[in-house]
Design a protein around this motif. Structure first.
Motif, PDB file in Angstrom:
ATOM      1  N   ARG A 278       0.825  -1.190  -0.050  1.00 31.94           N
ATOM      2  CA  ARG A 278      -0.067   0.129  -0.041  1.00 31.94           C
ATOM      3  C   ARG A 278       0.987   1.238   0.028  1.00 31.94           C
ATOM      4  O   ARG A 278       1.988   1.416   0.815  1.00 31.94           O
ATOM      5  CB  ARG A 278      -0.870   0.152   1.342  1.00 31.94           C
ATOM      6  N   CYS A 279       0.337   2.323  -0.753  1.00 32.79           N
ATOM      7  CA  CYS A 279       1.012   3.572  -0.656  1.00 32.79           C
ATOM      8  C   CYS A 279       0.066   4.701  -1.084  1.00 32.79           C
ATOM      9  O   CYS A 279      -0.937   4.224  -1.186  1.00 32.79           O
ATOM     10  CB  CYS A 279       2.119   3.376  -1.391  1.00 32.79           C
ATOM     11  N   ASP A 280       0.308   6.026  -0.638  1.00 31.15           N
ATOM     12  CA  ASP A 280      -0.608   6.901  -1.065  1.00 31.15           C
ATOM     13  C   ASP A 280      -0.526   7.061  -2.445  1.00 31.15           C
ATOM     14  O   ASP A 280      -1.561   7.386  -3.034  1.00 31.15           O
ATOM     15  CB  ASP A 280       0.135   8.284  -0.369  1.00 31.15           C
ATOM     16  N   VAL A 281       0.836   7.209  -3.005  1.00 30.98           N
ATOM     17  CA  VAL A 281       0.809   7.756  -4.343  1.00 30.98           C
ATOM     18  C   VAL A 281       1.802   6.526  -5.151  1.00 30.98           C
ATOM     19  O   VAL A 281       2.667   6.230  -4.591  1.00 30.98           O
ATOM     20  CB  VAL A 281       1.616   8.878  -4.682  1.00 30.98           C
ATOM     21  N   LEU A 282       1.044   5.916  -6.361  1.00 32.39           N
ATOM     22  CA  LEU A 282       1.889   4.846  -7.000  1.00 32.39           C
ATOM     23  C   LEU A 282       2.350   5.736  -8.198  1.00 32.39           C
ATOM     24  O   LEU A 282       1.490   6.004  -9.135  1.00 32.39           O
ATOM     25  CB  LEU A 282       1.198   3.666  -7.153  1.00 32.39           C
ATOM     26  N   VAL A 283       3.474   5.570  -8.727  1.00 34.24           N
ATOM     27  CA  VAL A 283       3.838   6.203  -9.895  1.00 34.24           C
ATOM     28  C   VAL A 283       4.415   4.915 -10.947  1.00 34.24           C
ATOM     29  O   VAL A 283       5.202   4.132 -10.406  1.00 34.24           O
ATOM     30  CB  VAL A 283       5.116   7.121  -9.786  1.00 34.24           C
ATOM     31  N   VAL A 284       3.896   4.747 -12.230  1.00 31.96           N
ATOM     32  CA  VAL A 284       4.141   3.737 -12.937  1.00 31.96           C
ATOM     33  C   VAL A 284       4.903   4.379 -13.977  1.00 31.96           C
ATOM     34  O   VAL A 284       4.622   5.281 -14.993  1.00 31.96           O
ATOM     35  CB  VAL A 284       2.972   3.223 -13.579  1.00 31.96           C
ATOM     36  N   GLY A 285       6.355   3.786 -14.137  1.00 32.40           N
ATOM     37  CA  GLY A 285       7.508   4.545 -15.003  1.00 32.40           C
ATOM     38  C   GLY A 285       8.349   5.264 -14.129  1.00 32.40           C
ATOM     39  O   GLY A 285       8.063   6.177 -13.585  1.00 32.40           O
ATOM     40  N   ALA A 286       9.606   5.024 -14.386  1.00 34.71           N
ATOM     41  CA  ALA A 286      10.566   5.697 -13.710  1.00 34.71           C
ATOM     42  C   ALA A 286      11.550   6.247 -14.930  1.00 34.71           C
ATOM     43  O   ALA A 286      12.638   6.368 -14.695  1.00 34.71           O
ATOM     44  CB  ALA A 286      11.489   4.640 -12.934  1.00 34.71           C
ATOM     45  N   GLY A 287      11.089   6.912 -15.623  1.00 32.46           N
ATOM     46  CA  GLY A 287      11.626   7.807 -16.833  1.00 32.46           C
ATOM     47  C   GLY A 287      11.811   9.350 -16.235  1.00 32.46           C
ATOM     48  O   GLY A 287      11.429   9.463 -14.914  1.00 32.46           O
ATOM     49  N   PRO A 288      12.075  10.248 -16.995  1.00 31.81           N
ATOM     50  CA  PRO A 288      12.067  11.483 -16.355  1.00 31.81           C
ATOM     51  C   PRO A 288      10.617  12.051 -15.809  1.00 31.81           C
ATOM     52  O   PRO A 288      10.952  12.675 -14.466  1.00 31.81           O
ATOM     53  CB  PRO A 288      12.332  12.409 -17.380  1.00 31.81           C
ATOM     54  N   ALA A 289       9.486  11.725 -16.240  1.00 27.18           N
ATOM     55  CA  ALA A 289       8.450  12.079 -15.841  1.00 27.18           C
ATOM     56  C   ALA A 289       8.179  11.475 -14.456  1.00 27.18           C
ATOM     57  O   ALA A 289       7.699  12.182 -13.947  1.00 27.18           O
ATOM     58  CB  ALA A 289       7.378  11.797 -16.806  1.00 27.18           C
TER      59      ALA A 289
ATOM     60  N   ALA B 159       7.882  13.024 -10.735  1.00 27.57           N
ATOM     61  CA  ALA B 159       6.578  13.174 -10.126  1.00 27.57           C
ATOM     62  C   ALA B 159       6.734  12.450  -8.964  1.00 27.57           C
ATOM     63  O   ALA B 159       6.029  12.795  -7.615  1.00 27.57           O
ATOM     64  CB  ALA B 159       5.660  12.248 -11.194  1.00 27.57           C
ATOM     65  N   ALA B 160       7.744  11.342  -8.778  1.00 26.68           N
ATOM     66  CA  ALA B 160       7.757  10.770  -7.255  1.00 26.68           C
ATOM     67  C   ALA B 160       8.468  11.863  -6.437  1.00 26.68           C
ATOM     68  O   ALA B 160       7.879  11.908  -5.239  1.00 26.68           O
ATOM     69  CB  ALA B 160       8.729   9.463  -7.589  1.00 26.68           C
ATOM     70  N   ALA B 161       9.479  12.353  -6.779  1.00 30.40           N
ATOM     71  CA  ALA B 161      10.188  13.270  -5.883  1.00 30.40           C
ATOM     72  C   ALA B 161       9.055  14.395  -5.390  1.00 30.40           C
ATOM     73  O   ALA B 161       9.090  14.710  -4.293  1.00 30.40           O
ATOM     74  CB  ALA B 161      11.460  14.028  -6.537  1.00 30.40           C
ATOM     75  N   ALA B 162       8.261  14.922  -6.197  1.00 34.60           N
ATOM     76  CA  ALA B 162       7.506  16.136  -6.281  1.00 34.60           C
ATOM     77  C   ALA B 162       6.289  15.500  -5.138  1.00 34.60           C
ATOM     78  O   ALA B 162       5.969  16.048  -4.180  1.00 34.60           O
ATOM     79  CB  ALA B 162       6.873  16.440  -7.260  1.00 34.60           C
ATOM     80  N   ALA B 163       5.941  14.252  -5.259  1.00 34.31           N
ATOM     81  CA  ALA B 163       4.465  13.804  -4.515  1.00 34.31           C
ATOM     82  C   ALA B 163       5.412  13.621  -3.158  1.00 34.31           C
ATOM     83  O   ALA B 163       4.397  13.792  -2.120  1.00 34.31           O
ATOM     84  CB  ALA B 163       4.160  12.465  -5.182  1.00 34.31           C
ATOM     85  N   ALA B 164       6.295  13.096  -3.022  1.00 34.04           N
ATOM     86  CA  ALA B 164       7.430  12.721  -1.783  1.00 34.04           C
ATOM     87  C   ALA B 164       7.355  14.255  -0.884  1.00 34.04           C
ATOM     88  O   ALA B 164       7.140  14.196   0.058  1.00 34.04           O
ATOM     89  CB  ALA B 164       8.306  12.048  -1.724  1.00 34.04           C
TER      90      ALA B 164
ATOM     91  N   GLY C 166       4.678  15.181   0.875  1.00 41.03           N
ATOM     92  CA  GLY C 166       4.211  14.589   2.096  1.00 41.03           C
ATOM     93  C   GLY C 166       3.531  13.334   1.999  1.00 41.03           C
ATOM     94  O   GLY C 166       3.000  12.512   2.903  1.00 41.03           O
ATOM     95  N   GLN C 167       3.603  12.761   0.808  1.00 41.89           N
ATOM     96  CA  GLN C 167       2.751  11.376   0.492  1.00 41.89           C
ATOM     97  C   GLN C 167       3.975  10.079   0.416  1.00 41.89           C
ATOM     98  O   GLN C 167       5.003  10.090   0.203  1.00 41.89           O
ATOM     99  CB  GLN C 167       2.417  11.295  -1.024  1.00 41.89           C
ATOM    100  N   SER C 168       3.491   8.981   0.749  1.00 41.77           N
ATOM    101  CA  SER C 168       4.030   7.887   0.721  1.00 41.77           C
ATOM    102  C   SER C 168       4.202   7.277  -0.683  1.00 41.77           C
ATOM    103  O   SER C 168       3.101   7.166  -1.239  1.00 41.77           O
ATOM    104  CB  SER C 168       3.694   6.803   1.586  1.00 41.77           C
TER     105      SER C 168
ATOM    106  N   ALA D 134      -3.305   2.241  -4.092  1.00 38.79           N
ATOM    107  CA  ALA D 134      -2.939   3.408  -3.894  1.00 38.79           C
ATOM    108  C   ALA D 134      -3.808   4.472  -3.853  1.00 38.79           C
ATOM    109  O   ALA D 134      -4.920   4.108  -4.551  1.00 38.79           O
ATOM    110  CB  ALA D 134      -1.973   3.791  -4.969  1.00 38.79           C
ATOM    111  N   GLN D 135      -4.046   5.385  -3.224  1.00 38.84           N
ATOM    112  CA  GLN D 135      -5.013   6.415  -3.388  1.00 38.84           C
ATOM    113  C   GLN D 135      -4.975   7.069  -4.702  1.00 38.84           C
ATOM    114  O   GLN D 135      -5.973   7.494  -5.320  1.00 38.84           O
ATOM    115  CB  GLN D 135      -4.944   7.427  -2.385  1.00 38.84           C
ATOM    116  N   GLN D 136      -3.727   7.443  -5.011  1.00 38.58           N
ATOM    117  CA  GLN D 136      -3.462   8.367  -6.363  1.00 38.58           C
ATOM    118  C   GLN D 136      -2.712   7.677  -6.854  1.00 38.58           C
ATOM    119  O   GLN D 136      -1.544   6.752  -6.715  1.00 38.58           O
ATOM    120  CB  GLN D 136      -2.902   9.402  -6.009  1.00 38.58           C
TER     121      GLN D 136
END
Ligand code: FAD
Ligand code: FAD
Lengths: 493, 401
Positions: free
Chosen positions: A5-16, A20-25, A28-30, A119-121
């Motif tokens: 479980r997490c707050d935000v799941l990001v699919v894809g670890a390219g530039p976008a 996105a992951a850094a910004a969401a974290a 304050g999101q997991s 994930a919520q988002q």
């Protein structure tokens, strides 16, 4: 099955995805980031084999990503560090194959272990794929995608001394040509389908983007010994058992090249399958179907966001900016998202000029002959396909797009090859008089709408029966079973 | 040959078969399809051409349907991916084998070839099946085809006989000898046949005519030739097929000409959403690997759903609408419309031409579904009482519901 479980799941670890992951974290999101590739960085920032100190091709489903080494692309490294500092978890070698609900996604690792992510988002940053256009001989061994070749060289394939022709369109050809020269290849030519005038117009517009201008100047210096043809495209590849010669139409002349490899890329196509599977609306665009998003990169599904190439091909700066907008907005940090949005809008203007300069010319629709195989998985020829009115009919009647790749390769090609010149206003479709393939021996392909976006069905990639059994039997803990809205409207394959 | 105008509504396999048959007996046929041909249930189905004996009427229709496909088998074009692979009904235990043996006797009485297999013979045919099964029943005359191209083939033959096919032509309403199109046009004809599958009740006004969607999931594997030779179905299939529980799954595997395996199938009533249900797929796949463990490592490339058009008594409606002798129905074929499309067309044409029907048409009449209508039903034109009534002298089916 493992459940995460997490707050935000990001699919894809390219530039976008990284941005996105850094910004969401930071908001304050997991955050968890998934990527099917064992390495972070996406198409452009992925490290080379020699640099990747510890590929995480591990059998453990919990395998954390190998951090990009110091030698790897410094921007990937920087984003990774920024994200990691905020506790972002990376899971690489993990392919998403289904989204039974918009908050419940299923992935499988290289060892065949499935994981469920709640994930919520969800932020989709699934990037782009190359567009291939079929021409006689394109299925010969030694003919490949430009990006595919780059990935293989990064993965350790030797090209020293190999004669390579690059063909297709866009700055990607130049970037990869320089990359191949750096690896000792003999680049015998670059065939760019766009006209010299269009490319020059684009070049002069770069004064607005000084850093891009510098990059371009550097590229051209590096490539000054390589013949660069405009208005040029391959018409035939020939050879015994593998490609040996390529015929190129250049202006009104025809030129032949002796080659060891031919690498083609007729632009990039947004990878929208996952978004479509999750019920996100798409819209048509010069790049093909793109995921529709609002100014916060939110899709038509309220908890799903999309950044990078799936919303339109725009290159790495636009991808990063969109990733930041999506990441901040998904965590509710709209002030910061707004600042990133201004950066995004500048990058998008550049992307639009790029699109115009390198738009595929209609003449390329004549590339395949009747005997040319268009669907490689199922060996379906252009003659068989063009007799069909829609992509769905082509699938049902010819098996085109029914193979393991599920139309990922032939689908974008067909969307282009069959794109009708827009009907003049007032020439409404004649619903009751249109003949079928049975009544006439041949007829023009139907309007382009029938040739894009056939329904996406799970699994997104071939997945073993046992994995699907495991994934489907796991309880969907404390969730209301509600299928994604608007995901399906009709009976379909 | 008698000359007449006919309109067929619906370009699924049933409409295609009717158009072909009518065009070949002198009809000037127009087929109207709201989308593209073979895009409805026909695009989703398994294409198993088999004999089923859930009821005597079903046995009669599937038997004639199969024999009509068999007659033209060698003339089907390669695109139809025909495969005369036969069926093996797999018996898991002695009780199921007992049932198989009763069924073999019933089939023999109807001249349908059926071979009872003990465990050894079963593994001789299908060595990859899991150990410990009791045996099976082999039906060598059953076969497999690919429904969308079979439909195309029927329509090509109809067109060769003068039929015209109009795609993207939705019909809004149908009446006695006419149809009203969505675009406001009205077409008239001596005979209107509604073969619109699930949509049929929306187009005509027939009290009691109910066709419900029975949802099914199917998965297709990557190419893995050699895993099996016959279409394999568990003998428990029939009990699960018409069970009224919310969702049931059964082991049903089909080898495709491409070397792929089509994995079926599930049944759900009253789920009108075409989404793929992960839980049901998992149950269906688990059931399949229970019988064929080697399947576990084979990749699935796609999963989809379709809707079987089901009437309350699991039999299609074939024949004229009471009180409207120029409006006929051919719909509601549930899970055996591919197998029975040609049989349906034959039954329809026989009655339309006042020929003696090959099988008893009465169980398929429209008015059976409407008790109130039955009292007042006129004997419609072209529907003589059948002289031979096979369902009365054949032995009762051991599998009758
Ligand atoms: C083949 C190719 C070569 C390119 N080469 C260049 C170049 O040399 N120079 C240049 O400027 N631009 C290049 N580009 C363009 C460049 O990739 C993009 O501009 C930029 O990377 C966009 O970033 P992104 O994050 O949107 O997508 P990407 O960088 O493509 O990242 C998307 C990531 O999502 C992952 N992913 C997708 N689907 C799934 C799934 N279902 N499950 C798990 N993970 C998934 C992918 O593995 C990928 O790592 C190239 C693009 C392609 C397709
Ligand atoms: C999962 C599954 C597995 C199956 N397996 C088998 C099997 O192995 N063997 C077998 O024999 N059968 C099988 N079936 C059943 C078989 O697919 C159906 O019985 C058969 O396809 C029904 O054909 P149809 O022509 O009546 O209906 P459809 O194929 O649904 O055709 C009806 C047509 O009418 C058109 N239409 C509807 N409304 C209008 C309108 N207003 N105007 C114009 N046109 C209209 C539709 O667009 C459609 O094309 C299976 C079905 C499913 C779902």
């Amino acid at each position: 099955m493992r459940e995460v479980r997490c707050d935000v799941l990001v699919v894809g670890a390219g530039p976008a995805g990284l941005a996105a992951a850094a910004a969401a974290a930071e908001g304050g999101q997991s955050v968890i980031v998934l990527d099917e590739n064992p390495h972070l960085g996406g198409q452009i920032w992925r490290p080379q084999a020699a640099e990747a100190n510890q590929p995480s091709r591990s059998v453990s489903p919990r395998a954390a990503a190998a951090p990009p080494s110091a030698h790897a692309h410094r921007r990937a490294h920087a984003w990774h560090q920024r994200a990691q500092k905020r506790g972002v978890i990376f899971e690489t070698g993990m392919t998403l194959f289904d989204a039974p609900r918009t908050d419940h996604l299923l992935a499988v690792d290289a060892a065949g272990q499935a994981s469920a992510f709640s994930a919520q988002q969800v932020i989709l940053a699934t990037g782009a794929a190359e567009r291939f256009l079929p021409f006689p001989g394109w299925t010969l061994p030694g003919v490949m995608g430009v990006g595919g070749l780059q990935a293989m060289v990064k993965g350790g394939m030797a090209v020293r001394g190999k004669r390579i022709l690059l063909a297709g369109t866009g700055p990607l050809l130049l970037a990869v040509a320089a990359f191949l020269l750096d690896h000792g290849a003999h680049v015998v030519g670059i065939a760019e389908q766009a006209s010299r005038a269009a490319v020059r117009r684009f070049g002069t517009s770069l004064w607005r983007h000084p850093n891009k201008l510098v990059q371009a100047a550097r590229l051209f210096t590096r490539l000054r010994a390589v013949p660069l043809l405009h208005d040029a495209w391959p018409t035939q590849a020939e050879g015994f058992g593998r490609v040996e010669q390529v015929r190129v139409a250049a202006g009104d002349r025809c030129q032949e090249f002796d080659v060891d490899l031919l690498a083609c890329a007729f632009g990039l196509v947004p990878r929208t399958e996952l978004a479509r599977l999750m019920g996100c609306a798409t819209q048509s665009h010069i790049d093909g179907e793109i995921v529709a998003v609002d100014r916060w990169q939110r899709t038509t599904v309220a908890t799903v966001w999309c950044a990078g190439e799936p919303t339109g091909i725009g290159g790495v700066d636009l991808a990063v900016a969109e990733g930041l907008v999506a990441g901040y907005a998904a965590s509710g940090a709209f002030k910061r998202a707004g600042r990133a949005a201004r950066r995004r809008d500048r990058a998008r203007a550049f992307a639009e000029r790029l699109d115009r300069a390198y738009a595929l010319r209609p003449a390329l629709r004549a590339l395949p002959t009747d005997a040319t195989v268009v669907c490689r998985c199922e060996d379906v020829t252009w003659q068989a396909i063009r007799a069909q009115p829609t992509i769905r009919q082509a699938k049902l009647q010819t098996r085109c797009g029914m193979g393991p790749c599920q139309g990922r390769i032939c689908g974008p090609a067909l969307a282009f090859l069959t794109r009708a010149t827009p009907a003049a206003p007032g020439t409404a479709t004649q619903t009751t008089t249109r003949p079928t393939a049975a009544t006439t021996s041949s007829h023009a392909a139907g309007p382009s709408t029938g040739w894009t976006g056939d329904r996406v069905r799970p699994p997104l990639v071939p997945v073993a029966v046992n994995v699907l059994i495991g994934a489907g039997q796991a309880p969907l803990a404390n969730h209301q079973p509600s299928p994604a809205p608007s995901r399906h409207q009709e009976i379909s394959l | 040959m008698k000359q007449f105008d006919a309109i067929v509504v619906g370009g699924g396999i049933v409409g295609a078969a009717c158009a072909e048959a009518l065009a070949h007996v002198g009809g000037t046929v127009r087929l109207l399809e709201r989308g593209h041909i073979a895009g409805g249930a026909t695009a989703a189905g398994m294409g198993h051409v088999l004999v089923l004996d859930d009821s005597d009427a079903q046995l009669a229709l599937t038997r004639i349907g199969r024999s009509l496909w068999t007659e033209r088998w060698s003339h089907l074009p390669p695109a139809v991916e025909r495969d005369a692979c036969g069926t093996i009904w797999v018996a898991a235990d002695e009780a199921e084998l007992e049932a198989a043996s009763r069924r073999a006797t019933a089939y023999a009485a109807h001249g349908i070839e059926a071979e009872l297999l003990d465990a050894e013979a079963l593994y001789g045919h299908e060595p990859r099946l899991r150990r410990g099964l009791a045996g099976g029943l082999r039906i060598p005359g059953d076969r497999v085809l690919y429904p969308p191209t079979a439909t195309r083939h029927l329509l090509d033959r109809a067109v060769a006989a003068g039929a015209v096919i109009l795609e993207r032509t939705p019909v809004q309403r149908a009446g006695n000898g006419h149809v009203d199109l969505a675009d406001g046009n009205r077409f008239e004809a001596d005979l209107v046949v509604i073969a619109a599958g699930l949509a049929t009740p929306m187009l005509v006004d027939v009290p009691g005519l109910v066709i419900r969607p029975k949802k099914g999931h199917l998965s297709i594997t990557a190419r893995c030739p050699g895993l099996l030779r016959h279409q394999l179905i568990e003998l428990g299939y029939l009990t699960s097929a018409h069970g009224d529980e919310a969702a049931s799954v059964a082991f049903n595997l089909q080898p495709r000409a491409t070397g792929q395996i089509l994995i079926g199938s599930s049944r759900q009533l009253d789920d009108n959403e075409p989404h793929v249900d992960q839980g049901i797929v998992a149950r269906m796949l688990a059931r399949a690997t229970e019988y064929l463990p080697a399947l576990g490592n084979v990749p699935i490339v796609r999963t989809w759903t379709g809707f079987r058009p089901a009437t309350p008594d699991h039999l299609p409606v074939i024949g004229p609408v009471p009180g409207a002798p120029r409006l006929w129905l051919a719909a509601g074929h549930e899970g055996f419309g591919i197998a029975t499309a040609l049989g349906t067309a034959r039954l329809l044409v026989d009655q339309w031409l006042d020929r003696q029907p090959t099988i008893d048409p009465r169980p398929f009449r429209v008015e059976r579904l409407s008790a109130t209508h039955r009292a007042t039903a006129c004997v419609p034109r072209g529907a003589p009482e059948c002289a031979a009534v096979p369902d009365q002298d054949s032995p009762p089916s051991p599998f009758a519901a």
